[in-house]
Enzyme design. Structure first.
Site, short mmCIF file in Angstrom:
data_model
loop_
_atom_site.label_atom_id
_atom_site.label_comp_id
_atom_site.label_asym_id
_atom_site.label_seq_id
_atom_site.Cartn_x
_atom_site.Cartn_y
_atom_site.Cartn_z
N TYR A 139 0.79 -1.04 0.18
CA TYR A 139 -0.05 0.01 0.04
C TYR A 139 0.89 1.19 0.01
CZ TYR A 139 -3.58 -3.27 1.17
OH TYR A 139 -4.63 -4.42 0.87
N HIS A 170 -8.51 2.01 -5.75
CA HIS A 170 -7.80 1.12 -5.00
C HIS A 170 -6.22 1.78 -4.92
CE1 HIS A 170 -11.17 -1.29 -4.13
NE2 HIS A 170 -11.58 -1.20 -5.16
#
Ligand code: DQA
Length: 157
Positions: free
Chosen positions: A30, A107
């Site tokens: 991430y 995302h």
């Protein structure tokens, strides 16, 4: 006189469960930016175009649904990273489908290249579009689309 929502140049950015841990949560997947970093970047980018970003992170599905249901009163569009709810939540999908303003799904990671259970989004087909796999830039691209498409000045004849 009250402003009409289409004159406000305001976008609601929703971050789903566990995204409050960005920065320390699996940074190899991430990235190292925290949620505050992302929100600050979006707010600064929006300001340059006279837009306002209001960001909310919640680990609770109902909070996100409440925010979506109330959004048309104040915002022209929604950017949402539904996180794990992407793959499980019919309720979130129904909420997005129920509102008349556009929603962009984003995302950080490329979900199609990850575990198979992440390949299905229950959210995508009720969104204007989906941007996935570009880290923080997924949000930035979504915001750029909204600013360039929905600015009240653009909509005047
Ligand atoms: C995510 C991808 C989801 O599969 C995951 O559950 C997340 C984050 C992303 O931004 O890459 O929490 O939405």
């Amino acid at each position: 006189m009250a402003l009409k929502s289409e004159d406000r140049n305001a976008v609601l950015v929703l971050h789903g469960p566990n995204l409050g841990k960005l920065g320390t949560r699996e940074p190899d997947i991430y990235g190292s930016a925290t949620l505050d970093d992302i929100n600050r970047h979006l707010e600064e980018m929006a300001l340059l175009s006279d837009w306002q970003v209001v960001a909310l992170q919640s680990n609770h599905e109902g909070d996100l649904i409440d925010a979506i249901e109330n959004a048309p009163e104040q915002y022209q569009a929604i950017i949402i990273n539904p996180a794990g709810l992407t793959h499980t939540s019919i309720c979130l999908r129904d909420a997005i489908q129920s509102v008349p303003i556009p929603t962009i799904e984003v995302h950080l990671s490329q979900i199609a290249a990850r575990e198979e259970f992440r390949h299905t989004s229950l959210i995508s087909s009720v969104c204007r579009g989906t941007i996935t796999g570009f880290g923080m830039h997924s949000y930035i691209m979504a915001l750029w689309y909204i600013i360039t498409t929905f600015s009240s000045a653009n909509q005047k004849p």
